[in-house]
Design a protein around this motif. Structure first.
Motif, mmCIF file in Angstrom:
data_model
loop_
_atom_site.group_PDB
_atom_site.id
_atom_site.type_symbol
_atom_site.label_atom_id
_atom_site.label_comp_id
_atom_site.label_asym_id
_atom_site.label_seq_id
_atom_site.Cartn_x
_atom_site.Cartn_y
_atom_site.Cartn_z
ATOM 1 N N ARG A 166 54.458 43.142 8.585
ATOM 2 C CA ARG A 166 55.477 44.154 8.337
ATOM 3 C C ARG A 166 56.171 44.583 9.626
ATOM 4 N NH1 ARG A 166 52.327 48.004 5.418
ATOM 5 N NH2 ARG A 166 52.101 49.122 7.374
ATOM 6 N N GLU A 218 58.092 43.435 2.251
ATOM 7 C CA GLU A 218 56.690 43.809 2.110
ATOM 8 C C GLU A 218 56.562 45.111 1.320
ATOM 9 O OE1 GLU A 218 52.621 44.713 2.737
ATOM 10 O OE2 GLU A 218 54.220 46.033 3.417
ATOM 11 N N SER A 219 57.491 46.025 1.572
ATOM 12 C CA SER A 219 57.437 47.304 0.857
ATOM 13 C C SER A 219 57.679 47.128 -0.635
ATOM 14 C CB SER A 219 58.492 48.262 1.402
ATOM 15 O OG SER A 219 58.278 48.471 2.751
ATOM 16 N N ARG A 270 49.048 41.455 5.946
ATOM 17 C CA ARG A 270 50.429 41.856 5.662
ATOM 18 C C ARG A 270 50.868 42.960 6.597
ATOM 19 N NH1 ARG A 270 51.741 40.690 -0.213
ATOM 20 N NH2 ARG A 270 53.400 42.192 0.097
ATOM 21 N N LYS A 271 49.890 43.668 7.128
ATOM 22 C CA LYS A 271 50.219 44.827 7.952
ATOM 23 C C LYS A 271 50.986 44.429 9.206
ATOM 24 C CE LYS A 271 47.470 48.961 7.909
ATOM 25 N NZ LYS A 271 46.108 49.431 8.148
ATOM 26 N N TYR A 331 56.800 52.672 -1.452
ATOM 27 C CA TYR A 331 56.225 51.546 -2.190
ATOM 28 C C TYR A 331 56.291 51.862 -3.678
ATOM 29 C CZ TYR A 331 54.366 50.395 2.371
ATOM 30 O OH TYR A 331 54.247 50.093 3.696
ATOM 31 N N PHE A 371 61.259 41.639 6.824
ATOM 32 C CA PHE A 371 59.870 41.532 6.419
ATOM 33 C C PHE A 371 59.362 42.893 5.931
ATOM 34 C CE2 PHE A 371 57.704 37.599 8.367
ATOM 35 C CZ PHE A 371 58.718 36.803 7.876
ATOM 36 N N HIS A 372 59.725 43.899 6.640
ATOM 37 C CA HIS A 372 59.270 45.232 6.272
ATOM 38 C C HIS A 372 59.765 45.616 4.888
ATOM 39 C CE1 HIS A 372 59.103 49.640 6.329
ATOM 40 N NE2 HIS A 372 58.037 49.447 7.086
ATOM 41 N N ARG A 373 61.028 45.300 4.651
ATOM 42 C CA ARG A 373 61.616 45.665 3.366
ATOM 43 C C ARG A 373 60.944 44.886 2.222
ATOM 44 N NH1 ARG A 373 65.579 43.250 0.815
ATOM 45 N NH2 ARG A 373 66.125 42.029 2.639
ATOM 46 N N ARG A 397 54.514 45.083 -2.282
ATOM 47 C CA ARG A 397 53.136 45.568 -2.154
ATOM 48 C C ARG A 397 52.623 46.096 -3.491
ATOM 49 N NH1 ARG A 397 49.034 47.426 1.109
ATOM 50 N NH2 ARG A 397 49.791 46.449 2.995
ATOM 51 N N PRO A 442 59.315 51.237 11.168
ATOM 52 C CA PRO A 442 59.906 49.900 11.159
ATOM 53 C C PRO A 442 60.630 49.632 12.491
ATOM 54 C CG PRO A 442 61.096 51.365 9.702
ATOM 55 C CD PRO A 442 59.929 52.126 10.197
ATOM 56 N N LEU A 497 55.729 35.724 2.187
ATOM 57 C CA LEU A 497 54.742 36.812 2.215
ATOM 58 C C LEU A 497 53.540 36.496 1.342
ATOM 59 C CD1 LEU A 497 56.947 39.986 2.201
ATOM 60 C CD2 LEU A 497 55.252 39.360 3.884
#
Lengths: 685, 469
Positions: free
Chosen positions: A74, A84-85, A70-71, A106, A80-82, A88, A6, A63
């Motif tokens: 992220r 997305e995790s 989505r990759k 995840y 966004f990373h959080r 997912r 991240p 999202l």
């Protein structure tokens, strides 16, 4: 899935890339563009993340709108990373090293795909289940364990018992699976979908276990489960009354099975390819049964005659899909009359049947809603017949005319004019098709995504120029088109930028210039076949190495490429998964050394007849952690000891090896036994 | 000479003397002629090959028989006398033709060398062709005018065969006749169909010792015992030439076979048994062998144990041998513990009951880990609890089966047996859902239940359990 760190800082180009993807530029994404503006504005003003201000709810909504990539999303920022995790739902594991960490990260995933993850065995599963402090299994609904040959019944049962909500399992191509594994699967009482293709050891007993244990089953595929007989199918039809999809292809079942299957009231799709013991008697059972049947596939059922098929048709006027490939020699008059009633028919495939203009006319005038027509290898397909069928079926999207050798440009022009929505056209071995017909195709069929012109000697550079007008082309097959050269390829490269698959097998006039054009124009290419294009050299290969998305590359028997070109490919094509270097005799150790160190995603490799030494082979086999299939025939510089060492180094991870049959008794039996025990299949050439 | 006609007559006479009026014979005759042909068409050939010794040929009787059948049929169906007459005259004509042809054959036989050989064979072929066509016509005509026994003296075998089609229920009676002579293993079941009125037979009751005696035939010279009279007669040959004559070796009772004898039925000496003559719903046993088997199976200890499974016991050695033939072959196992000799039987069983699944035999050891359910049970419950759990989850384990078998061996009354199991709280799968004992092949277990229910009946007080039948 590659592990990504991240990033804490902002990475606006990445966000921008993700949001301006062609698929996401739709109406709904207007408000995302709006966000970008705000984001850029605030970034300039405050140098602080605007997304800190947004609630998680809103972020999730954003999202949801951007589901194409989505990759890269992220990578934008922490938030966004959080988000997305946590949101997912599906995950596909490529390397076992990261499995535990990913599952902990995840924790809300619903679908877990372990089909390409090596080293999944009972021990790994028990570690996974015991270690995780976060219970990742509680939401799992779908497990993909296709080709997970290392997993035994103990591990499978543990895994399945740990997932209380499990609804779908795929254990296809686990050839060693038998009744014990089936018994483990039957623990999943909520199971609705099960794919057991090629579980060779499963017998009626295993099927009975599943039929009794998983009574809510809606979809079941038993293709190539060769041990299953009428008894098992009969029990299945008595216990699993919810079945909507059933595939019994290549089973040794008789018409008795169809008697039982006919009692399934909810069955919609029934596939029985290659059931050579089933005859018309069986199909007559279906006439009265399965009231909701929509699709039937009787391909390669040698004992089925037109009258049997007619009985199915007359019982189900709502039939949408009919497959009768290579089972009838010709269509009888009553069957053709029966076709008249099938007004809902979408898909009809009658490959290998003798047809006449009259039959095609009947299809054209009655099956107005036809979307797909398969006439591959049909005898008697003429220009007239094609014109009659396409004039009626204006909605055709897929037309397969493979090996209909008598059709000419007239037919192609008519197809182009009548079917503006055509997406897939297969014209393999249609020698008489030339640039004249393809001109019309380029003018009218702008939706064309797939075109197969393999072995059409009439295709030349001008034809390619016309075809290149179809800018939506995704798959293009030009194998054995010996008349095309770099000029034609350049036309394609310039205009067909969406191309992902290109087959140039034995296009001997293609050289480095064409490949250079290809590398700049079609940068989305994932599959490229250049086998036997013997004019290409390292220069061309270096150009190809610019294709960053490339995953499948076939370079069989290209005499001029050396380690220099391969090294460039190994370094630059990060996604390279399948590589065929058979008979590339100029590639030496340094090329394979580069592969061993850079091509870390390599899944399959064919290095038969290559000049690789013991040392580098061992290095390659031990270093490539994802490698699952290696073809190692006729390695002249490799000794038996070297080969043994290489096999030992990859043991437990690899799933398939092809070896020279003369080595069968030289290789120590201990290695062979270990391979066998680990679920690895050895093929002897 | 018409052997078939006389055979029919014989049977007719016997069956009418044996069977009281109102029995199955009339119903057989009332079938329509077409079905006569359908029924009789397969069997007659068999009978020609094995004519019974009691077939004595009396022409006059056969004529009488024809009359009777004619009358019967005329009563029962629409019969047109003029058509019949036409058919008869047609038949007569045909028979004359046939006679001519046969005469020709006979004549040819006496002068074979006067003509060239080729000509002779040619003529013979012509004659046989003629013959067959006439026979075909004859058969078809006979078919239309049923009930008629064409009177002719033709010695042609084929002709006889075809005519037998006209004898509708003869074969059935022949079978009945044979059955009585024959030894039957399952005579007890067979008897259910027999409905002899109480006074029509003689009841014999053997004593217990007599029944249990190993041999019934003793040599008058040396005293050696035999189970079968035939064996005794073979043995007797060793005692001198006088026993080697055909008369001495022949079956003795056959000589008196012609005179009508009273039917013998047997009673079981065990008081309260349904096979005992004092029982309210007495059902007699047919033969001495029946008595022996019945007495041993029902009222004796099961002393023969299977050498393979060491659990199943039998009192009749033949039963043991039958069991041993199949013991160990019951490889198809259900999760409830029931074993089957055939896969389709297992699948039928699974289809019938909810929740039953086939059990996978444990070939290899589960070396890797214990099944997770077992671990859970150990964690969550006490030792006893986990024991029970294991029992429930692995009913197929040998332990479970052994226990069940012991229970079965000890407790005679099946009802007690079921209830005691349940009382002990051992949950053997879905034991209550079905009434089959879970340790047997479905085929044999079914018969076991049938015979068992009435075998057990007397011990628990015959009256109360007789309703099971």
């Amino acid at each position: 899935m590659n592990p990504t760190k991240p990033r804490c800082n902002f990475n606006s180009p990445s966000l921008f890339r993700s949001l301006t993807k062609p698929k996401s530029t739709q109406i709904q994404n207007i408000n995302i563009l709006f966000f970008i503006f705000i984001y850029l504005f605030i970034e300039l003003m405050l140098s602080e993340s605007v997304f800190c201000l947004l609630t998680e709810d809103l972020l999730i909504r954003i999202l949801d709108r951007v589901n194409s990539d989505r990759k890269s999303l992220r990578l934008v920022c922490k938030e966004f990373h959080r988000v997305e995790s946590t949101t997912r739902k599906t995950i596909r594991i490529l390397r076992i090293e990261f499995l535990l960490g990913l599952l902990q990260k995840y924790c809300n995933i619903e679908s877990l795909d372990l089909s390409v993850c090596p080293r999944i065995d009972d021990g790994a599963v028990s570690v996974l289940l015991s270690h995780g402090s976060v219970n990742w299994t509680r939401r799992i609904k779908r497990l993909v364990l296709s080709r997970a040959t290392g997993l035994g019944y103990v591990g499978l049962e543990m895994l399945i018992r740990a997932c209380p909500l499990l609804e779908a399992v795929d254990v296809s191509h686990c050839c060693g699976y038998g009744d014990r594994e089936a018994s483990a699967l039957s623990c999943a009482v909520r199971l609705r979908e099960l794919n057991m293709d090629k579980c060779l050891g499963v017998t009626d007993i295993g099927l009975a276990k599943i039929a009794v244990g998983c009574s809510k089953l809606e979809s079941l595929s038993l293709k190539w489960c060769l041990e299953i007989s009428d008894l098992g199918i009969d029990l299945l039809s008595k216990k699993c009354l919810e079945l909507k999809f059933l595939d019994v292809s290549y089973l040794k079942v008789t018409s008795e099975s169809l008697r039982s299957i006919a009692s399934l009231l909810k069955l919609e799709v029934f596939i029985m390819v290659g059931c050579y013991l089933v005859d018309d008697v069986g199909l007559r059972f279906l006439e009265k049964g399965c009231p909701l049947l929509k699709a039937i596939d009787v391909s390669r059922c040698n004992c089925v005659s037109p009258s049997g098929l007619l009985s199915v048709i007359s019982g189900h006027e709502g039939l949408e899909q009919m497959d009768a490939r290579y089972c009838l020699s010709e269509l009888s008059a009553p069957l053709i009359n029966g076709l008249k009633n099938l007004n809902h028919l979408n898909i009809i495939r009658i490959n290998g049947v003798r047809v006449s203009d009259f039959i095609l006319q009947i299809i054209g005038t009655n099956c107005k809603s036809l979307v797909e027509l398969g006439l591959s290898k049909c005898i008697g397909v003429t220009n007239m017949g094609i014109m009659q069928v396409v004039s009626g079926c204006g909605n055709l999207k897929t037309l397969d005319l493979t090996c209909c050798r008598s059709i000419t440009d007239v037919a192609i022009s008519t197809i182009a004019n009548s079917c503006p929505n055509l997406a897939c056209l297969k014209l393999e071995s249609c020698d008489m098709v030339t640039e004249v017909g393809l001109y019309q195709l380029g003018l009218s069929c702008l939706m064309l995504e797939e075109l197969d012109l393999t072995d059409c000697s009439g295709v030349n550079d001008i034809a390619l120029k016309y075809i290149s007008r179809c800018s939506e082309l995704v798959r293009l097959k030009l194998g054995l088109c010996t008349n095309i050269s770099d000029i034609g390829l350049a036309h394609i490269a310039c205009n067909c930028t969406k191309l992902t698959e290109l087959d140039l097998y034995r296009c001997v006039r293609i050289g480095d210039d064409g490949l250079a054009a290809l590398a700049t124009g079609c940068n989305k290419l994932t599959m490229l076949n250049l086998s036997y294009c013997n004019r290409m050299t390292d220069t061309g290969l270096k150009c190809i190495s610019n294709l960053g998305e490339l995953s499948d590359l076939e370079l069989r028997a290209i005499p001029n490429i050396t380690s220099i070109g391969i090294k460039a490919v190994a370094i630059n094509c990060k996604r390279l998964a399948n590589l065929d270097l058979k008979h590339c005799e100029k590639i030496n150790d340094s090329g394979f050394w580069a592969l061993a160190f850079y091509a870390q995603n390599l899944l399959q490799i064919n290095m038969s007849y290559c000049n690789v030494s013991d040392h580098v082979l061992c290095l390659l086999m031990s270093n490539l952690k994802r490698l699952q299939d290696a073809k190692l025939v006729h390695l002249t510089n490799v000794t038996v000891q070297g080969l043994e060492l290489a096999l030992r180094s990859c043991c437990g991870r690899i799933k398939k090896v092809k070896l020279q049959s003369s080595l069968r008794f030289s290789i120590s039996s201990e290695i062979l036994e270990t391979f066998n025990a680990r679920g690895c299949k050895i093929r002897w050439d | 000479m018409n052997p078939t006609g006389s055979l029919c007559a014989n049977n007719w006479a016997r069956s009418s003397s044996l069977v009281p009026p109102g029995n199955g014979l009339q119903t057989n005759l009332s079938l329509d002629p077409s079905s006569f042909f359908g029924v009789g068409i397969e069997t007659p050939f068999k009978e020609i090959n094995q004519p019974s010794p009691t077939q004595c040929v009396i022409p006059g009787e056969s004529k009488k028989d024809v009359k009777i059948t004619d009358q019967e049929t005329s009563k029962l169906q629409d019969w047109d006398p003029s058509a019949m007459l036409n058919n008869l005259s047609f038949l007569e004509e045909k028979i004359h033709q046939l006679q001519d042809v046969v005469h020709m054959i006979v004549n040819k036989k006496f002068q074979p060398f006067e003509q060239p050989r080729e000509l002779v064979t040619q003529e013979q072929q012509l004659i046989t062709a003629d013959l067959t066509s006439i026979i075909v016509q004859l058969i078809s005509t006979a078919g239309t005018s049923s009930g008629i026994q064409p009177q002719n003296n033709c010695e042609n075998k084929l002709f006889d065969h075809s005519i037998q089609n006209d004898v509708p229920n003869k074969c059935e009676m022949e079978q009945n006749h044979n059955m009585e002579e024959h030894e039957h293993k399952d005579e007890e079941d067979m008897e259910e169909g027999e409905n002899l009125p109480p006074g029509s037979y003689e009841i014999l009751q053997l004593e217990k010792e007599e029944i249990l005696a190993p041999h019934t035939h003793f040599c008058t010279i040396c005293g050696k015992g035999f189970k079968r009279d035939a064996n005794l007669r073979m043995h007797m040959r060793g005692h001198g030439d006088e026993y080697k004559t055909p008369a001495a070796l022949a079956k003795p009772h056959k000589e008196t076979g012609s005179e009508p004898k009273l039917i013998k039925r047997y009673s079981c000496p065990y008081g309260g048994c349904k096979r005992n003559k004092d029982h309210k719903k007495f059902q007699p046993l047919k033969t001495i062998l029946c008595v022996k088997n019945h007495y041993k199976r029902t009222h004796c200890d099961k002393s023969y144990t299977c050498s393979r499974c060491h659990t199943k016991k039998f009192s009749v050695i033949a039963d043991l041998k039958t069991h041993e033939k199949h013991c160990g072959k019951d490889k198809w196992l259900c999760s409830c513990g029931t074993t089957f000799s055939r896969k389709d039987k297992l699948f039928g069983h699974i289809a019938l009951f909810q929740g039953h699944t086939p059990a996978i035999p444990l070939e290899e050891n589960k070396g890797l880990a214990e099944p997770p359910d077992r671990c859970d049970a150990k964690e969550n419950s006490t030792m006893v609890g986990s024991m029970n759990f294991c029992f429930g989850s692995n009913p197929s384990s040998e332990n479970g089966i052994d226990n069940m078998m012991d229970v079965k061996g000890n407790i005679d009354d099946p009802i007690n047996y079921f209830s005691s199991l349940n009382f002990e709280g051992c949950n053997f799968g879905a034991f209550n859902e079905f009434s089959q004992p879970p340790f047997e092949d479905s085929d044999s277990s079914f018969s076991f239940l049938m015979s068992g229910s009435f075998n057990y009946a007397p011990k628990s007080g015959g009256e109360s359990c007789s309703d099971n039948l």
